[in-house]
Design a protein around this motif. Structure first.
Motif, PDB file in Angstrom:
ATOM      1  N   TYR A  37       4.738   3.580  -6.410  1.00 42.55           N
ATOM      2  CA  TYR A  37       4.489   2.157  -6.656  1.00 42.55           C
ATOM      3  C   TYR A  37       4.239   1.900  -8.146  1.00 42.55           C
ATOM      4  O   TYR A  37       4.877   1.040  -8.758  1.00 42.55           O
ATOM      5  N   GLN A  48      10.683  -5.720  -7.867  1.00 42.78           N
ATOM      6  CA  GLN A  48      11.259  -5.751  -6.527  1.00 42.78           C
ATOM      7  C   GLN A  48      11.045  -4.423  -5.810  1.00 42.78           C
ATOM      8  O   GLN A  48      10.651  -4.383  -4.651  1.00 42.78           O
ATOM      9  N   SER A  51       7.418  -3.995  -4.897  1.00 43.22           N
ATOM     10  CA  SER A  51       6.980  -4.876  -3.807  1.00 43.22           C
ATOM     11  C   SER A  51       7.379  -4.339  -2.432  1.00 43.22           C
ATOM     12  O   SER A  51       6.774  -4.714  -1.431  1.00 43.22           O
ATOM     13  N   THR A  52       8.361  -3.441  -2.361  1.00 43.32           N
ATOM     14  CA  THR A  52       8.706  -2.838  -1.072  1.00 43.32           C
ATOM     15  C   THR A  52       7.649  -1.852  -0.613  1.00 43.32           C
ATOM     16  O   THR A  52       7.644  -1.459   0.547  1.00 43.32           O
ATOM     17  N   ALA A  54       4.332  -2.522  -1.037  1.00 44.83           N
ATOM     18  CA  ALA A  54       3.093  -3.288  -0.946  1.00 44.83           C
ATOM     19  C   ALA A  54       3.062  -4.079   0.359  1.00 44.83           C
ATOM     20  O   ALA A  54       4.102  -4.358   0.958  1.00 44.83           O
ATOM     21  N   PRO A  56       2.561  -7.466   2.654  1.00 45.36           N
ATOM     22  CA  PRO A  56       3.093  -8.817   2.400  1.00 45.36           C
ATOM     23  C   PRO A  56       2.171  -9.684   1.533  1.00 45.36           C
ATOM     24  O   PRO A  56       2.654 -10.443   0.688  1.00 45.36           O
ATOM     25  N   THR A  59       2.520  -8.446  -2.009  1.00 43.80           N
ATOM     26  CA  THR A  59       3.874  -8.767  -2.468  1.00 43.80           C
ATOM     27  C   THR A  59       3.963 -10.223  -2.916  1.00 43.80           C
ATOM     28  O   THR A  59       4.567 -10.528  -3.948  1.00 43.80           O
ATOM     29  N   ARG A  60       3.342 -11.111  -2.165  1.00 40.95           N
ATOM     30  CA  ARG A  60       3.337 -12.533  -2.526  1.00 40.95           C
ATOM     31  C   ARG A  60       2.659 -12.742  -3.878  1.00 40.95           C
ATOM     32  O   ARG A  60       3.150 -13.468  -4.743  1.00 40.95           O
ATOM     33  N   MET A  62       2.293 -10.454  -6.250  1.00 42.12           N
ATOM     34  CA  MET A  62       3.121  -9.810  -7.277  1.00 42.12           C
ATOM     35  C   MET A  62       4.261 -10.727  -7.719  1.00 42.12           C
ATOM     36  O   MET A  62       4.507 -10.892  -8.920  1.00 42.12           O
ATOM     37  N   LYS A  63       4.945 -11.302  -6.762  1.00 43.53           N
ATOM     38  CA  LYS A  63       6.100 -12.142  -7.086  1.00 43.53           C
ATOM     39  C   LYS A  63       5.705 -13.417  -7.817  1.00 43.53           C
ATOM     40  O   LYS A  63       6.506 -13.990  -8.544  1.00 43.53           O
ATOM     41  N   TYR A 133       1.452   1.630   2.660  1.00 42.02           N
ATOM     42  CA  TYR A 133       1.648   0.467   1.802  1.00 42.02           C
ATOM     43  C   TYR A 133       0.399   0.236   0.956  1.00 42.02           C
ATOM     44  O   TYR A 133      -0.724   0.424   1.430  1.00 42.02           O
TER      45      TYR A 133
END
Length: 144
Positions: A37, A48, A51-52, A54, A56, A59-60, A62-63, A133
């Motif tokens: 990670y 990207q 985030s796979t 992490a 959800p 991930t939100r 992070m994005k 994760y």
């Protein structure tokens, strides 16, 4: 002569195929996932890919930062030009491997603008369907 050549070729192929190394697949241990990670964030600068690995919710978050560099600078509060990441094995518990939660300590050794920087971070991890994760990056208690 042709039979000997074919037999010799077969034996050589068998020896070469037996020499493959036994690498683990990503996600076998929480330490592997945590290292991959942060490698994706710092060395590959691929938000990207990170985030796979992490949950959800993470991930939100992070994005929302847009890039790996922005996320790592603002939320993780660490910056590097290049970094080596290791799992701190001094506080490792075998019991963590059997549960669905783990807390992993990572040691970061890297350079920023030619200066060597050593940091340590902890991450909380969750296992879902056999894969680990990153759930939360624990804030540095000694940061300002």
């Amino acid at each position: 002569m042709k039979k000997i050549t074919n037999l010799l070729s077969l034996v050589i192929c068998l020896f070469l195929s037996a020499c493959g190394d036994d690498t683990k697949t990503l996600g076998d241990t929480p330490g592997d996932t945590a290292t991959a990670y942060f490698d994706a964030l710092y060395n590959q600068q691929d938000l990207q890919k990170a985030s796979t690995m992490a949950t959800p919710n993470l991930t939100r978050i992070m994005k929302s930062y847009g890039t790996a560099k922005q996320f790592s600078r603002n939320l993780v509060n660490m910056q590097y030009d290049e970094v080596t990441i290791e799992v701190d094995m001094t506080n490792m518990s075998i019991r963590e491997q059997y549960g669905d939660n783990a807390k992993i300590n990572l040691i970061f050794t890297g350079y920023l603008n030619g200066d060597k920087i050593d940091e340590m971070r902890s991450v909380k991890m969750l296992r879902k369907k056999g894969k680990w994760y990153i759930d939360k990056i624990v804030a540095d208690p000694y940061a300002r």
